[in-house]
Write a protein that holds these residues in place. Sequence first.
Motif, PDB file in Angstrom:
ATOM      1  N   ARG A  73       0.985  -3.712   8.122  1.00 63.39           N
ATOM      2  CA  ARG A  73       1.195  -3.347   9.153  1.00 63.39           C
ATOM      3  C   ARG A  73       3.505  -3.604   7.333  1.00 63.39           C
ATOM      4  O   ARG A  73       3.023  -4.416   7.308  1.00 63.39           O
ATOM      5  CB  ARG A  73       2.244  -4.162   9.856  1.00 63.39           C
ATOM      6  CG  ARG A  73       3.411  -3.420  10.753  1.00 63.39           C
ATOM      7  CD  ARG A  73       3.074  -4.924  11.988  1.00 63.39           C
ATOM      8  NE  ARG A  73       2.867  -5.727  11.937  1.00 63.39           N
ATOM      9  CZ  ARG A  73       4.141  -7.030  11.645  1.00 63.39           C
ATOM     10  NH1 ARG A  73       5.419  -6.716  11.464  1.00 63.39           N
ATOM     11  NH2 ARG A  73       3.794  -8.341  11.281  1.00 63.39           N
ATOM     12  N   PRO A  74       4.024  -2.145   7.662  1.00 61.08           N
ATOM     13  CA  PRO A  74       4.805  -2.295   6.673  1.00 61.08           C
ATOM     14  C   PRO A  74       5.521  -3.289   6.498  1.00 61.08           C
ATOM     15  O   PRO A  74       5.939  -3.781   8.121  1.00 61.08           O
ATOM     16  CB  PRO A  74       5.860  -1.244   7.116  1.00 61.08           C
ATOM     17  CG  PRO A  74       4.446  -0.052   7.289  1.00 61.08           C
ATOM     18  CD  PRO A  74       3.730  -1.269   8.322  1.00 61.08           C
ATOM     19  N   THR A  75       6.353  -4.270   6.313  1.00 56.38           N
ATOM     20  CA  THR A  75       7.738  -5.282   6.171  1.00 56.38           C
ATOM     21  C   THR A  75       9.059  -4.610   6.889  1.00 56.38           C
ATOM     22  O   THR A  75       9.284  -4.476   5.490  1.00 56.38           O
ATOM     23  CB  THR A  75       7.111  -6.162   5.694  1.00 56.38           C
ATOM     24  OG1 THR A  75       6.173  -7.227   5.098  1.00 56.38           O
ATOM     25  CG2 THR A  75       7.833  -7.567   5.637  1.00 56.38           C
ATOM     26  N   ILE A 138       4.051  -8.156  -2.012  1.00 56.66           N
ATOM     27  CA  ILE A 138       4.903  -6.213  -1.808  1.00 56.66           C
ATOM     28  C   ILE A 138       6.215  -5.916  -2.731  1.00 56.66           C
ATOM     29  O   ILE A 138       6.511  -5.379  -2.586  1.00 56.66           O
ATOM     30  CB  ILE A 138       5.840  -6.827  -0.627  1.00 56.66           C
ATOM     31  CG1 ILE A 138       6.795  -7.773  -0.757  1.00 56.66           C
ATOM     32  CG2 ILE A 138       4.655  -6.681   0.629  1.00 56.66           C
ATOM     33  CD1 ILE A 138       7.765  -8.056   0.776  1.00 56.66           C
ATOM     34  N   ALA A 139       6.593  -6.739  -3.500  1.00 61.56           N
ATOM     35  CA  ALA A 139       7.622  -6.344  -4.385  1.00 61.56           C
ATOM     36  C   ALA A 139       7.161  -7.420  -5.849  1.00 61.56           C
ATOM     37  O   ALA A 139       6.839  -8.551  -6.169  1.00 61.56           O
ATOM     38  CB  ALA A 139       8.776  -6.205  -3.673  1.00 61.56           C
ATOM     39  N   ILE A 140       8.154  -6.683  -6.883  1.00 65.17           N
ATOM     40  CA  ILE A 140       7.575  -6.995  -8.214  1.00 65.17           C
ATOM     41  C   ILE A 140       9.440  -7.086  -8.900  1.00 65.17           C
ATOM     42  O   ILE A 140      10.440  -6.197  -8.067  1.00 65.17           O
ATOM     43  CB  ILE A 140       6.741  -6.675  -9.395  1.00 65.17           C
ATOM     44  CG1 ILE A 140       6.522  -7.838 -10.630  1.00 65.17           C
ATOM     45  CG2 ILE A 140       7.167  -4.854  -9.792  1.00 65.17           C
ATOM     46  CD1 ILE A 140       5.445  -6.968 -11.422  1.00 65.17           C
ATOM     47  N   SER A 141       9.546  -8.914  -8.986  1.00 64.10           N
ATOM     48  CA  SER A 141      11.415  -7.974  -9.558  1.00 64.10           C
ATOM     49  C   SER A 141      11.625  -8.389 -11.187  1.00 64.10           C
ATOM     50  O   SER A 141      11.072  -9.493 -11.850  1.00 64.10           O
ATOM     51  CB  SER A 141      11.299  -9.041  -8.298  1.00 64.10           C
ATOM     52  OG  SER A 141      11.722 -10.065  -9.008  1.00 64.10           O
ATOM     53  N   PHE A 225       9.446  -2.100  -5.103  1.00 70.49           N
ATOM     54  CA  PHE A 225       9.131  -3.277  -3.801  1.00 70.49           C
ATOM     55  C   PHE A 225       7.684  -1.816  -3.847  1.00 70.49           C
ATOM     56  O   PHE A 225       8.277  -0.341  -3.209  1.00 70.49           O
ATOM     57  CB  PHE A 225       9.901  -2.871  -2.210  1.00 70.49           C
ATOM     58  CG  PHE A 225      11.199  -3.500  -2.052  1.00 70.49           C
ATOM     59  CD1 PHE A 225      10.807  -4.682  -1.454  1.00 70.49           C
ATOM     60  CD2 PHE A 225      11.963  -3.443  -3.146  1.00 70.49           C
ATOM     61  CE1 PHE A 225      11.345  -5.755  -1.070  1.00 70.49           C
ATOM     62  CE2 PHE A 225      12.976  -4.094  -2.356  1.00 70.49           C
ATOM     63  CZ  PHE A 225      12.921  -5.217  -1.973  1.00 70.49           C
ATOM     64  N   ALA A 226       6.203  -2.281  -3.111  1.00 71.82           N
ATOM     65  CA  ALA A 226       5.544  -0.925  -3.020  1.00 71.82           C
ATOM     66  C   ALA A 226       5.921  -0.119  -1.748  1.00 71.82           C
ATOM     67  O   ALA A 226       5.914  -0.814  -0.480  1.00 71.82           O
ATOM     68  CB  ALA A 226       4.382  -1.731  -2.654  1.00 71.82           C
ATOM     69  N   GLY A 227       5.497   1.007  -2.213  1.00 79.23           N
ATOM     70  CA  GLY A 227       6.402   1.854  -0.913  1.00 79.23           C
ATOM     71  C   GLY A 227       5.773   2.125   0.525  1.00 79.23           C
ATOM     72  O   GLY A 227       6.732   2.148   1.144  1.00 79.23           O
TER      73      GLY A 227
END
Length: 237
Positions: A73-75, A138-141, A225-227
Amino acid sequence: MGKKTPLWAAIARTLREDIAEGRYVPGDKLPTEARLATRFGVNRHTVRHALLTLVDDGLVRTRRGAGAFVAARPTDYPLGKRVRFHENLLRAGRSPGRKILTLEPRIAGDTEAQMLDLAAGAQVLACHGLSLADGLPIAISESLFPITRLPGIAHALHDTPTVTAALRQSGVADYTRAATRLTAEVASATQALHLQILEGAPLLRSTSLNVGPDGVPVEYGHTWFAGDRVTLTLTDD
């Protein structure tokens, strides 16, 4: 004699039950078509029909060359003046996680120095990290912090669970987002590896500048963010 349930529909119902019972959780890869065909005693075409039904229902996502996965489920992730990763995920009912990949002091690039209001050749601390929701990346920064402006920031980032806490430990009681820029990109090989997605999968890049109460920049960076795992919303807060 009653009408028989098509085999593909029976398989889809069983897989739905497996997901509902937690045998497969969001992000899990389902068995291959060949293994499912063996499990149910049918051909791969029948299995493929069942999986496509689950895709249509939003329960499963397929990735070319990678297989079928239980859909996460998308956050919901709001972007506003007071963005706090940890608080945002808790508010969305998710368990936040953060993993620091590297902490590296280096010379700021021209654009980086300009955004952080630093002199040419000034040093910044580059923090590369991975953000997780319920254990799923969910994301890399890449976040850049002005070293001379934030004493002890390297140790603070290493020792504290959130950027907010690290900045507070380095003397910044509060901060707000001064600027945000969103662009669409595709995942590189290394980004895909960290995010557990396919190379070339869609990403949404957020470039942002955060400032302290006095308006002085304290953080500049990019988050990818992963789309298919995040729904970004813009807010005034």
